[in-house]
Design a protein around this motif. Structure first.
Motif, short mmCIF file in Angstrom:
data_model
loop_
_atom_site.label_atom_id
_atom_site.label_comp_id
_atom_site.label_asym_id
_atom_site.label_seq_id
_atom_site.Cartn_x
_atom_site.Cartn_y
_atom_site.Cartn_z
N VAL A 141 0.90 -1.21 0.21
CA VAL A 141 0.23 -0.01 0.06
C VAL A 141 0.86 1.30 0.08
O VAL A 141 0.59 2.23 -0.72
N ASN A 142 1.88 1.43 0.85
CA ASN A 142 2.84 2.38 0.83
C ASN A 142 3.67 2.65 -0.59
O ASN A 142 3.46 3.73 -0.87
N SER A 143 4.06 1.52 -0.88
CA SER A 143 4.68 1.65 -2.50
C SER A 143 3.69 2.35 -3.25
O SER A 143 4.26 3.06 -4.40
N TYR A 144 2.31 1.72 -3.45
CA TYR A 144 1.26 2.33 -4.39
C TYR A 144 1.07 3.84 -4.14
O TYR A 144 1.11 4.57 -5.14
N ALA A 145 1.18 4.17 -2.81
CA ALA A 145 1.01 5.71 -2.78
C ALA A 145 2.10 6.51 -3.02
O ALA A 145 1.88 7.57 -3.55
N ILE A 146 3.36 6.00 -2.72
CA ILE A 146 4.48 6.68 -3.19
C ILE A 146 4.70 6.91 -4.72
O ILE A 146 4.93 7.87 -5.34
N CYS A 147 4.42 5.83 -5.31
CA CYS A 147 4.41 5.89 -6.83
C CYS A 147 3.25 6.66 -7.47
O CYS A 147 3.93 7.45 -8.25
N ASN A 148 2.47 6.83 -6.90
CA ASN A 148 1.17 7.73 -7.47
C ASN A 148 1.50 9.11 -7.27
O ASN A 148 1.28 10.03 -8.07
N GLU A 149 2.00 9.65 -5.92
CA GLU A 149 2.63 10.72 -5.62
C GLU A 149 3.57 11.24 -6.66
O GLU A 149 3.54 12.34 -6.92
N MET A 150 4.77 10.44 -6.83
CA MET A 150 5.86 10.65 -7.78
C MET A 150 5.03 10.96 -9.02
O MET A 150 5.65 11.78 -9.94
N ARG A 151 4.09 10.34 -9.46
CA ARG A 151 3.64 10.72 -11.00
C ARG A 151 2.69 11.63 -10.94
O ARG A 151 2.92 12.48 -11.93
N LYS A 152 2.09 12.05 -9.98
CA LYS A 152 1.46 13.46 -9.78
C LYS A 152 2.51 14.53 -9.98
O LYS A 152 2.13 15.45 -10.61
N HIS A 153 3.59 14.30 -9.13
CA HIS A 153 4.57 15.39 -9.05
C HIS A 153 5.35 15.63 -10.39
O HIS A 153 5.60 16.67 -10.96
N ASP A 154 5.49 14.57 -10.98
CA ASP A 154 5.87 14.66 -12.57
C ASP A 154 5.09 15.10 -13.61
O ASP A 154 5.34 15.14 -14.64
N GLY A 155 3.76 15.39 -13.22
CA GLY A 155 2.96 15.97 -14.11
C GLY A 155 2.21 14.72 -15.11
O GLY A 155 1.66 15.11 -15.99
N GLN A 156 2.25 13.37 -14.65
CA GLN A 156 1.58 12.52 -15.31
C GLN A 156 0.25 12.30 -15.20
O GLN A 156 -0.29 12.17 -13.81
N ALA A 157 -0.77 12.66 -15.98
CA ALA A 157 -2.07 12.51 -15.64
C ALA A 157 -2.82 10.92 -15.25
O ALA A 157 -3.74 11.20 -14.43
N GLU A 158 -2.22 10.19 -15.84
CA GLU A 158 -2.73 8.91 -15.59
C GLU A 158 -1.98 8.24 -14.47
O GLU A 158 -0.96 7.96 -14.04
N LEU A 159 -2.90 7.91 -13.19
CA LEU A 159 -2.23 7.29 -12.15
C LEU A 159 -2.47 5.74 -12.15
O LEU A 159 -3.48 5.35 -12.89
N LEU A 160 -1.63 5.02 -11.65
CA LEU A 160 -1.74 3.55 -11.67
C LEU A 160 -2.75 2.91 -10.69
O LEU A 160 -2.99 3.47 -9.88
N ARG A 161 -3.21 2.03 -11.29
CA ARG A 161 -4.36 1.14 -10.57
C ARG A 161 -3.31 0.07 -9.75
O ARG A 161 -2.35 -0.50 -10.04
#
Length: 146
Positions: free
Chosen positions: A124-144
């Motif tokens: 769960v923590n790695s999922y949250a960190i990965c999605n935060e990094m994607r938001k920070h990089d400006g990627q619109a699509e988040l991982l499921r």
């Protein structure tokens, strides 16, 4: 345990199971506590509140060392329950995410139970960190998570 928390100036608020033998039977008796009402039990250091929201649901029981007064809000719920709802949302969401895709298996060995819990928390923590990094990089699509 409470003395250790008090020495650190910490308080606790948490739910109780209604089948605990330490909780008096009057706190879960539907003939005593009416629908929409609450019962409070006070000790020198803690408070137990039992609330019956409606006929179909079970009792909601909380124990707290933070609240010492039986205060009911305008909506008819005790302030202790509202405090728990407002502050424990992250814990409940985390538990729900761990239960959705779990690594746990039935076992009688306690080290394995701890290991499964650590794997659930790590995923769960790695999922949250990965999605935060994607938001920070400006990627619109988040991982499921699946």
């Amino acid at each position: 345990m409470y003395i250790e928390l008090e020495a650190q100036k910490l308080t606790y608020v948490g739910t109780l199971r209604d089948k605990k033998q330490q909780v008096p039977g009057l706190m879960t008796d539907k003939t005593v506590i009416k629908i929409g009402c609450a019962a409070f039990l006070f000790d020198t250091t803690m408070t137990i509140v039992s609330h019956l929201p409606d006929k179909k649901k079970k009792f909601v029981q909380l124990i707290t060392s933070m609240h010492q007064q039986p205060v009911i809000d305008d909506c008819g719920k005790p302030k202790i329950i509202l405090y728990d709802i407002n502050t424990k949302g992250g814990v409940y969401t985390f538990d729900q995410m761990c239960a959705l895709y779990t690594y746990s298996r039935k076992t009688k060995q306690w080290p394995l139970c701890i290991m499964y819990g650590l794997l659930n928390a790590a995923s769960v923590n790695s999922y949250a960190i990965c999605n935060e990094m994607r938001k920070h990089d400006g990627q619109a699509e988040l991982l499921r998570r699946k």
